[in-house]
Design a protein around this motif. Structure first.
Motif, PDB file in Angstrom:
ATOM      1  N   SER A 147      -6.551   2.769 -12.474  1.00  0.00           N
ATOM      2  CA  SER A 147      -5.531   1.691 -12.833  1.00  0.00           C
ATOM      3  C   SER A 147      -5.842   0.136 -12.542  1.00  0.00           C
ATOM      4  O   SER A 147      -5.342  -0.445 -13.383  1.00  0.00           O
ATOM      5  CB  SER A 147      -3.830   2.081 -12.030  1.00  0.00           C
ATOM      6  OG  SER A 147      -3.858   3.165 -12.128  1.00  0.00           O
ATOM      7  N   TYR A 148      -6.853  -0.019 -11.684  1.00  0.00           N
ATOM      8  CA  TYR A 148      -6.879  -1.388 -11.151  1.00  0.00           C
ATOM      9  C   TYR A 148      -8.638  -1.623 -11.404  1.00  0.00           C
ATOM     10  O   TYR A 148      -9.003  -2.698 -10.899  1.00  0.00           O
ATOM     11  CB  TYR A 148      -6.560  -1.875  -9.829  1.00  0.00           C
ATOM     12  CG  TYR A 148      -5.132  -1.872 -10.087  1.00  0.00           C
ATOM     13  CD1 TYR A 148      -4.163  -2.859 -10.565  1.00  0.00           C
ATOM     14  CD2 TYR A 148      -4.442  -0.451  -9.539  1.00  0.00           C
ATOM     15  CE1 TYR A 148      -3.003  -2.546 -10.516  1.00  0.00           C
ATOM     16  CE2 TYR A 148      -3.118  -0.368  -9.522  1.00  0.00           C
ATOM     17  CZ  TYR A 148      -2.127  -1.292 -10.091  1.00  0.00           C
ATOM     18  OH  TYR A 148      -0.991  -1.488  -9.988  1.00  0.00           O
ATOM     19  N   GLN A 168      -6.491  -4.983  -4.572  1.00  0.00           N
ATOM     20  CA  GLN A 168      -6.256  -5.730  -3.549  1.00  0.00           C
ATOM     21  C   GLN A 168      -5.941  -7.251  -4.054  1.00  0.00           C
ATOM     22  O   GLN A 168      -5.185  -7.931  -3.650  1.00  0.00           O
ATOM     23  CB  GLN A 168      -7.463  -5.818  -2.513  1.00  0.00           C
ATOM     24  CG  GLN A 168      -7.396  -4.741  -1.719  1.00  0.00           C
ATOM     25  CD  GLN A 168      -8.781  -4.576  -0.765  1.00  0.00           C
ATOM     26  OE1 GLN A 168      -9.564  -4.705  -1.004  1.00  0.00           O
ATOM     27  NE2 GLN A 168      -8.262  -4.535   0.718  1.00  0.00           N
ATOM     28  N   ALA A 169      -6.794  -7.696  -5.040  1.00  0.00           N
ATOM     29  CA  ALA A 169      -6.677  -9.158  -5.629  1.00  0.00           C
ATOM     30  C   ALA A 169      -5.278  -9.168  -6.349  1.00  0.00           C
ATOM     31  O   ALA A 169      -4.766 -10.224  -6.147  1.00  0.00           O
ATOM     32  CB  ALA A 169      -8.096  -9.487  -6.371  1.00  0.00           C
ATOM     33  N   ALA A 170      -5.155  -8.306  -7.035  1.00  0.00           N
ATOM     34  CA  ALA A 170      -4.012  -7.923  -7.670  1.00  0.00           C
ATOM     35  C   ALA A 170      -2.544  -8.248  -6.899  1.00  0.00           C
ATOM     36  O   ALA A 170      -1.523  -8.770  -7.138  1.00  0.00           O
ATOM     37  CB  ALA A 170      -3.999  -7.095  -8.682  1.00  0.00           C
ATOM     38  N   LEU A 191      -1.722 -12.184   3.682  1.00  0.00           N
ATOM     39  CA  LEU A 191      -1.830 -11.023   2.706  1.00  0.00           C
ATOM     40  C   LEU A 191      -3.293 -10.671   2.640  1.00  0.00           C
ATOM     41  O   LEU A 191      -3.768  -9.644   2.425  1.00  0.00           O
ATOM     42  CB  LEU A 191      -1.320 -11.450   1.554  1.00  0.00           C
ATOM     43  CG  LEU A 191       0.022 -11.112   0.840  1.00  0.00           C
ATOM     44  CD1 LEU A 191       0.469 -11.805  -0.581  1.00  0.00           C
ATOM     45  CD2 LEU A 191       0.192  -9.631   0.915  1.00  0.00           C
ATOM     46  N   HIS A 192      -4.110 -11.631   2.748  1.00  0.00           N
ATOM     47  CA  HIS A 192      -5.738 -11.477   3.051  1.00  0.00           C
ATOM     48  C   HIS A 192      -6.093 -10.652   4.173  1.00  0.00           C
ATOM     49  O   HIS A 192      -7.081  -9.958   4.141  1.00  0.00           O
ATOM     50  CB  HIS A 192      -6.446 -12.826   2.749  1.00  0.00           C
ATOM     51  CG  HIS A 192      -7.869 -12.567   2.451  1.00  0.00           C
ATOM     52  ND1 HIS A 192      -8.177 -12.092   1.280  1.00  0.00           N
ATOM     53  CD2 HIS A 192      -8.880 -12.865   3.153  1.00  0.00           C
ATOM     54  CE1 HIS A 192      -9.422 -11.794   1.049  1.00  0.00           C
ATOM     55  NE2 HIS A 192      -9.881 -12.362   2.323  1.00  0.00           N
ATOM     56  N   GLU A 193      -5.272 -10.877   5.292  1.00  0.00           N
ATOM     57  CA  GLU A 193      -5.749 -10.131   6.581  1.00  0.00           C
ATOM     58  C   GLU A 193      -5.037  -8.906   6.856  1.00  0.00           C
ATOM     59  O   GLU A 193      -5.770  -8.019   7.538  1.00  0.00           O
ATOM     60  CB  GLU A 193      -5.053 -11.231   7.910  1.00  0.00           C
ATOM     61  CG  GLU A 193      -5.748 -12.472   7.538  1.00  0.00           C
ATOM     62  CD  GLU A 193      -7.296 -12.636   7.822  1.00  0.00           C
ATOM     63  OE1 GLU A 193      -7.705 -11.898   8.609  1.00  0.00           O
ATOM     64  OE2 GLU A 193      -7.967 -13.428   7.277  1.00  0.00           O
ATOM     65  N   VAL A 194      -4.021  -8.617   6.332  1.00  0.00           N
ATOM     66  CA  VAL A 194      -3.200  -7.253   6.475  1.00  0.00           C
ATOM     67  C   VAL A 194      -3.812  -6.130   6.035  1.00  0.00           C
ATOM     68  O   VAL A 194      -3.501  -5.010   6.823  1.00  0.00           O
ATOM     69  CB  VAL A 194      -1.720  -7.447   6.081  1.00  0.00           C
ATOM     70  CG1 VAL A 194      -1.720  -7.148   4.431  1.00  0.00           C
ATOM     71  CG2 VAL A 194      -0.668  -6.742   6.806  1.00  0.00           C
ATOM     72  N   TRP A 195      -4.789  -6.244   5.316  1.00  0.00           N
ATOM     73  CA  TRP A 195      -5.514  -4.885   4.741  1.00  0.00           C
ATOM     74  C   TRP A 195      -6.401  -4.244   6.170  1.00  0.00           C
ATOM     75  O   TRP A 195      -6.257  -3.017   6.039  1.00  0.00           O
ATOM     76  CB  TRP A 195      -6.661  -5.339   3.732  1.00  0.00           C
ATOM     77  CG  TRP A 195      -6.018  -5.712   2.498  1.00  0.00           C
ATOM     78  CD1 TRP A 195      -6.324  -7.018   2.113  1.00  0.00           C
ATOM     79  CD2 TRP A 195      -5.295  -5.289   1.711  1.00  0.00           C
ATOM     80  NE1 TRP A 195      -5.893  -7.333   1.063  1.00  0.00           N
ATOM     81  CE2 TRP A 195      -4.850  -6.187   0.507  1.00  0.00           C
ATOM     82  CE3 TRP A 195      -4.539  -3.956   1.509  1.00  0.00           C
ATOM     83  CZ2 TRP A 195      -4.071  -5.984  -0.677  1.00  0.00           C
ATOM     84  CZ3 TRP A 195      -3.909  -3.573   0.316  1.00  0.00           C
ATOM     85  CH2 TRP A 195      -3.701  -4.944  -0.749  1.00  0.00           C
ATOM     86  N   LYS A 196      -6.572  -4.905   7.109  1.00  0.00           N
ATOM     87  CA  LYS A 196      -7.302  -4.409   8.188  1.00  0.00           C
ATOM     88  C   LYS A 196      -6.458  -3.451   8.903  1.00  0.00           C
ATOM     89  O   LYS A 196      -7.023  -2.553   9.567  1.00  0.00           O
ATOM     90  CB  LYS A 196      -7.536  -5.695   9.128  1.00  0.00           C
ATOM     91  CG  LYS A 196      -8.623  -6.550   8.540  1.00  0.00           C
ATOM     92  CD  LYS A 196      -8.560  -7.723   9.529  1.00  0.00           C
ATOM     93  CE  LYS A 196      -9.844  -8.853   8.832  1.00  0.00           C
ATOM     94  NZ  LYS A 196      -9.570 -10.156   9.630  1.00  0.00           N
ATOM     95  N   ILE A 197      -5.083  -3.358   8.823  1.00  0.00           N
ATOM     96  CA  ILE A 197      -4.248  -2.548   9.765  1.00  0.00           C
ATOM     97  C   ILE A 197      -3.539  -1.592   8.773  1.00  0.00           C
ATOM     98  O   ILE A 197      -2.850  -0.829   9.305  1.00  0.00           O
ATOM     99  CB  ILE A 197      -3.395  -3.468  10.601  1.00  0.00           C
ATOM    100  CG1 ILE A 197      -2.441  -4.466   9.969  1.00  0.00           C
ATOM    101  CG2 ILE A 197      -4.279  -4.014  11.813  1.00  0.00           C
ATOM    102  CD1 ILE A 197      -1.375  -4.942  10.671  1.00  0.00           C
TER     103      ILE A 197
END
Ligand code: MN
Length: 239
Positions: free
Chosen positions: A142-143, A150-152, A214-220
């Motif tokens: 899809s992306y 993640q960027a979208a 929003l850039h940091e939250v992916w880590k958790i």
């Protein structure tokens, strides 16, 4: 492992240990039954990790305030409204889909935050977190790539003016979409199943990040949980 909003009585009975003396058991059971009569219509989820487990991505102070004050407040307000207005609906998703005004606001926030707090895993230095399996395949289809997704997703979240939520949602056929809602809105009102949601209200991040969260939250993000929500989409939203 699913988070479920269960009646207090079940939680209490479930907590009884087998080794409990019979006299104590009797008392506890009686108390549990007494509690059940007055149990609130909608139960607050238990936080599935310690309040400091998400730091430094989300600080202990933010979790304490966000869960302990904001989410507790939404649950309490909703239960009072349901009691005062004699509302019979006990399915939180259906209540969000069919209510309006302050009932919708508090039901939406209870639903959204239950999805939100259940999707994290404790932070560990160097930990990477990415989707796997069928969800990874459909994200890439899809992306283009997980990074492009993640960027979208971050772009969509950053476009929200004021308070709201950014979601990765699926329909019953497994088609993904990134959707945005203001205030207490939820993809369930559009018939979609939210599988990942980030809170864009300032109370969710401002103490920690001002506006880079929003850039940091992916880590958790616990992608096992998000992936399971995707696989079980036919059953709708499972709390
Ligand atoms: Mn919030």
């Amino acid at each position: 492992m699913h988070m479920q909003i269960r009646p207090l009585a079940l939680l209490l009975v479930g907590a009884l240990s087998l080794g409990t003396l019979s006299a104590q058991k009797k008392t506890t059971k009686k108390e549990a039954v007494g509690e059940a009569k007055e149990a609130p219509a909608f139960q607050l989820m238990a936080l599935p990790y310690a309040t400091d487990a998400l730091a430094p991505v989300i600080s202990k102070r933010t979790v304490e305030l966000h869960y302990g004050k904001h989410l507790v407040g939404y649950a309490n307000k909703l239960n009072k409204l349901v009691r005062d207005q004699g509302i019979k609906e006990r399915d939180l998703v259906r209540l969000v889909q069919t209510s309006s005004g302050t009932v919708f606001d508090n039901a939406g926030q209870l639903l959204n935050h239950t999805i939100y707090f259940a999707q994290f895993k404790p932070y560990a230095a160097g930990m990477t977190s990415e989707p796997t399996g069928a969800l990874r395949e459909v994200i890439e289809r899809s992306y283009k790539s997980f990074a492009d997704f993640q960027a979208a997703f971050e772009k969509a979240g950053n476009e929200i003016f004021g308070s709201g939520w950014v979601w990765l949602a699926t329909d019953k056929d497994g088609r993904l979409s990134i959707s945005k809602n203001t205030n207490a809105g939820s993809p369930v009102t559009s018939g979609l199943i939210p599988i990942l949601g980030i809170d864009i209200w300032e109370h969710a991040y401002y103490l920690d990040y001002e506006n880079r969260h929003l850039h940091e939250v992916w880590k958790i993000i616990d992608w096992d949980i998000v992936g399971r929500r995707y696989m079980e989409r036919a059953e709708g939203v499972k709390l």
